[in-house]
Write a protein that holds these residues in place. Structure first.
Motif, PDB file in Angstrom:
ATOM      1  N   ALA A 257       0.831  -1.214   0.000  1.00  0.00           N
ATOM      2  CA  ALA A 257       0.000   0.000   0.000  1.00  0.00           C
ATOM      3  C   ALA A 257       0.863   1.262   0.000  1.00  0.00           C
ATOM      4  N   ALA A 258       2.071   1.165   0.562  1.00  0.00           N
ATOM      5  CA  ALA A 258       2.972   2.320   0.593  1.00  0.00           C
ATOM      6  C   ALA A 258       3.453   2.711  -0.803  1.00  0.00           C
ATOM      7  N   ARG A 259       3.350   1.783  -1.748  1.00  0.00           N
ATOM      8  CA  ARG A 259       3.826   2.044  -3.108  1.00  0.00           C
ATOM      9  C   ARG A 259       2.795   2.804  -3.939  1.00  0.00           C
ATOM     10  N   LYS A 260       1.649   3.095  -3.329  1.00  0.00           N
ATOM     11  CA  LYS A 260       0.594   3.829  -4.032  1.00  0.00           C
ATOM     12  C   LYS A 260       0.560   5.271  -3.534  1.00  0.00           C
ATOM     13  N   PRO A 261       0.235   6.214  -4.412  1.00  0.00           N
ATOM     14  CA  PRO A 261       0.116   7.604  -3.958  1.00  0.00           C
ATOM     15  C   PRO A 261      -1.132   7.776  -3.097  1.00  0.00           C
ATOM     16  N   ARG A 262      -1.134   8.830  -2.308  1.00  0.00           N
ATOM     17  CA  ARG A 262      -2.314   9.199  -1.527  1.00  0.00           C
ATOM     18  C   ARG A 262      -2.628  10.649  -1.834  1.00  0.00           C
ATOM     19  N   TYR A 263      -3.905  10.953  -1.984  1.00  0.00           N
ATOM     20  CA  TYR A 263      -4.338  12.329  -2.227  1.00  0.00           C
ATOM     21  C   TYR A 263      -5.357  12.701  -1.154  1.00  0.00           C
ATOM     22  N   SER A 264      -5.295  13.926  -0.667  1.00  0.00           N
ATOM     23  CA  SER A 264      -6.348  14.420   0.217  1.00  0.00           C
ATOM     24  C   SER A 264      -6.474  15.929   0.020  1.00  0.00           C
ATOM     25  N   THR A 265      -7.625  16.463   0.414  1.00  0.00           N
ATOM     26  CA  THR A 265      -7.865  17.901   0.234  1.00  0.00           C
ATOM     27  C   THR A 265      -8.516  18.476   1.477  1.00  0.00           C
ATOM     28  N   PRO A 266      -7.719  19.016   2.396  1.00  0.00           N
ATOM     29  CA  PRO A 266      -8.295  19.737   3.530  1.00  0.00           C
ATOM     30  C   PRO A 266      -8.613  21.188   3.167  1.00  0.00           C
ATOM     31  N   TYR A 267      -9.640  21.702   3.826  1.00  0.00           N
ATOM     32  CA  TYR A 267      -9.980  23.123   3.738  1.00  0.00           C
ATOM     33  C   TYR A 267      -9.786  23.707   5.133  1.00  0.00           C
ATOM     34  N   PHE A 268      -8.855  24.647   5.258  1.00  0.00           N
ATOM     35  CA  PHE A 268      -8.535  25.258   6.551  1.00  0.00           C
ATOM     36  C   PHE A 268      -9.318  26.558   6.687  1.00  0.00           C
ATOM     37  N   LEU A 269     -10.349  26.551   7.522  1.00  0.00           N
ATOM     38  CA  LEU A 269     -11.201  27.731   7.678  1.00  0.00           C
ATOM     39  C   LEU A 269     -10.605  28.656   8.742  1.00  0.00           C
ATOM     40  N   HIS A 270     -10.234  29.845   8.308  1.00  0.00           N
ATOM     41  CA  HIS A 270      -9.593  30.838   9.168  1.00  0.00           C
ATOM     42  C   HIS A 270     -10.526  32.018   9.433  1.00  0.00           C
ATOM     43  N   PRO A 271     -10.324  32.717  10.539  1.00  0.00           N
ATOM     44  CA  PRO A 271     -11.011  33.991  10.738  1.00  0.00           C
ATOM     45  C   PRO A 271     -10.388  35.088   9.887  1.00  0.00           C
ATOM     46  N   ASN A 272     -11.051  36.227   9.860  1.00  0.00           N
ATOM     47  CA  ASN A 272     -10.494  37.398   9.178  1.00  0.00           C
ATOM     48  C   ASN A 272      -9.131  37.734   9.788  1.00  0.00           C
ATOM     49  N   PRO A 273      -8.184  38.213   8.988  1.00  0.00           N
ATOM     50  CA  PRO A 273      -6.822  38.432   9.501  1.00  0.00           C
ATOM     51  C   PRO A 273      -6.744  39.331  10.726  1.00  0.00           C
ATOM     52  N   ASP A 274      -7.643  40.337  10.823  1.00  0.00           N
ATOM     53  CA  ASP A 274      -7.574  41.266  11.952  1.00  0.00           C
ATOM     54  C   ASP A 274      -8.464  40.841  13.122  1.00  0.00           C
ATOM     55  N   PHE A 275      -9.067  39.655  13.031  1.00  0.00           N
ATOM     56  CA  PHE A 275      -9.875  39.170  14.150  1.00  0.00           C
ATOM     57  C   PHE A 275      -8.982  38.970  15.375  1.00  0.00           C
ATOM     58  N   LEU A 276      -9.410  39.503  16.510  1.00  0.00           N
ATOM     59  CA  LEU A 276      -8.634  39.387  17.740  1.00  0.00           C
ATOM     60  C   LEU A 276      -9.049  38.122  18.487  1.00  0.00           C
ATOM     61  N   ILE A 277      -8.105  37.184  18.595  1.00  0.00           N
ATOM     62  CA  ILE A 277      -8.380  35.933  19.317  1.00  0.00           C
ATOM     63  C   ILE A 277      -8.237  36.225  20.806  1.00  0.00           C
ATOM     64  N   LYS A 278      -9.379  36.469  21.421  1.00  0.00           N
ATOM     65  CA  LYS A 278      -9.443  36.834  22.839  1.00  0.00           C
ATOM     66  C   LYS A 278     -10.420  35.877  23.514  1.00  0.00           C
ATOM     67  N   THR A 279      -9.992  35.244  24.579  1.00  0.00           N
ATOM     68  CA  THR A 279     -10.772  34.184  25.211  1.00  0.00           C
ATOM     69  C   THR A 279     -12.228  34.603  25.427  1.00  0.00           C
ATOM     70  N   LEU A 280     -13.160  33.746  25.006  1.00  0.00           N
ATOM     71  CA  LEU A 280     -14.577  34.029  25.193  1.00  0.00           C
ATOM     72  C   LEU A 280     -14.921  33.975  26.675  1.00  0.00           C
ATOM     73  N   PRO A 281     -15.562  35.021  27.222  1.00  0.00           N
ATOM     74  CA  PRO A 281     -15.871  35.030  28.653  1.00  0.00           C
ATOM     75  C   PRO A 281     -16.678  33.816  29.100  1.00  0.00           C
ATOM     76  N   GLY A 282     -17.568  33.336  28.234  1.00  0.00           N
ATOM     77  CA  GLY A 282     -18.402  32.199  28.585  1.00  0.00           C
ATOM     78  C   GLY A 282     -17.651  30.887  28.677  1.00  0.00           C
ATOM     79  N   CYS A 283     -16.396  30.888  28.258  1.00  0.00           N
ATOM     80  CA  CYS A 283     -15.578  29.671  28.323  1.00  0.00           C
ATOM     81  C   CYS A 283     -14.568  29.719  29.473  1.00  0.00           C
TER      82      CYS A 283
END
Length: 312
Positions: A257-283
């Motif tokens: 099985a190692a002799r076969k290629p593997r393909y995958s496609t992840p989608y990395f969902l990010h916030p807006n670049p200027d979003f401030l990652i600040k701990t949510l009070p409810g957590c």
């Protein structure tokens, strides 16, 4: 018997919302991973995307490398084999990949950190097919985030204006055949993702393993109609670890099985670049004090992590 990672029907978000949100939230609190089925993305669309991506990776090395952007941190275009290295790992991952980012107006305030996409002219339909999948996964990711918001007592649309210009990435990956035995490298070393959530569509072979709370590596090869969705470090930080970002890897398969290629496609969902990652009070509470008193913008956090994995 090793516990298994749950797979849930996201159509229940519309038909049985309260129960679905509770089950999805419980799955993520325990595993940081879940399978999502009945997601509405046609199998024909996924298959066409994989066909296009495989055709790109089959191009000659010198052609593919014309789409590599030196100093670009792999943000767009092609990243050759042997560059990305899991944080703390001695050996690079056995993969090459392509990055598709969000299409934004070039006069956008985010244009300086979200460069324009590159599109391989050798495959004319690449742009239409890749960006169509990007858009579909972005919309699905927004539904998952809506459910996660409700689970921690936030408004259903809490994430909408924080991700609408997110620096999200679609990453078609090619893991070439492994032709030598006993190599120290693995296809993808043990790591956590950087972003809010990751949606993995149509991995073509087994290999994904998730580290359980008990310290066991649990294989997670989803059914063909299932998209694997996991929590990333940005959401772990925002939620003060209520939603854990779980370590995972892609192992080399045994034998032929190692002799076969593997393909995958992840989608990395990010916030807006200027979003401030600040701990949510409810957590935050007496049993879970704030682990991150110093907030950080999404873009600053991304740059920190890209340095760690040797993309910048």
């Amino acid at each position: 018997m090793t516990a298994s990672i749950p797979t849930l029907d996201i159509q229940r978000f519309d038909t049985d919302r309260e129960a679905f949100v509770a089950e999805l939230g419980a799955a993520y609190r325990e595993w940081g991973f879940a399978g999502i089925r009945n997601h509405g993305i046609p199998q024909a669309q996924i298959d066409r995307a994989y066909d296009v991506f495989q055709r790109f990776f089959a191009l000659p090395e010198d052609v593919k490398k014309t789409y590599h952007v030196p100093g670009g941190g792999g943000a767009r275009g092609y990243t050759p084999f042997g560059i990305e290295t899991a944080k703390g790992a001695k050996h690079f991952d056995l993969k090459e990949f392509w990055h598709v980012g969000r299409e934004i107006p070039r006069d956008s305030k985010y244009a300086d950190v979200m460069p324009p996409n590159l599109w391989p002219s050798e495959i004319p339909e690449f742009k239409e097919v890749a960006y169509g999948l990007y858009t579909a996964l972005d919309q699905l990711g927004s539904r998952v985030l809506s459910a996660l918001a409700l689970h921690i007592n936030l408004p259903v649309d809490f994430f909408a204006d924080k991700t609408n210009f997110g620096n999200s990435i679609l990453r078609p990956i090619h893991y070439p055949p492994i032709t030598a035995d006993d190599i120290p490298n693995v296809r993808a070393g043990a790591h956590e993702d950087i972003n809010f959530i990751t949606l993995l569509v149509g991995a073509s072979a087994a290999g994904l393993e998730v580290l359980s709370r008990k310290g066991e590596w649990v294989p997670f090869t989803a059914d063909a109609d299932t998209i694997v969705v996991n929590i990333g470090d940005m959401l772990q930080r925002l939620s003060n670890h209520v939603y854990p970002s779980t370590t995972h890897r892609v192992v080399n398969p045994p034998g032929e099985a190692a002799r076969k290629p593997r393909y995958s496609t992840p989608y990395f969902l990010h916030p807006n670049p200027d979003f401030l990652i600040k701990t949510l009070p409810g957590c935050v509470d007496a049993g879970n004090p704030d682990r991150y008193p110093e907030p950080i913008t999404a873009h600053e956090y991304l740059l920190e992590r890209l340095r760690e994995i040797k993309l910048v």
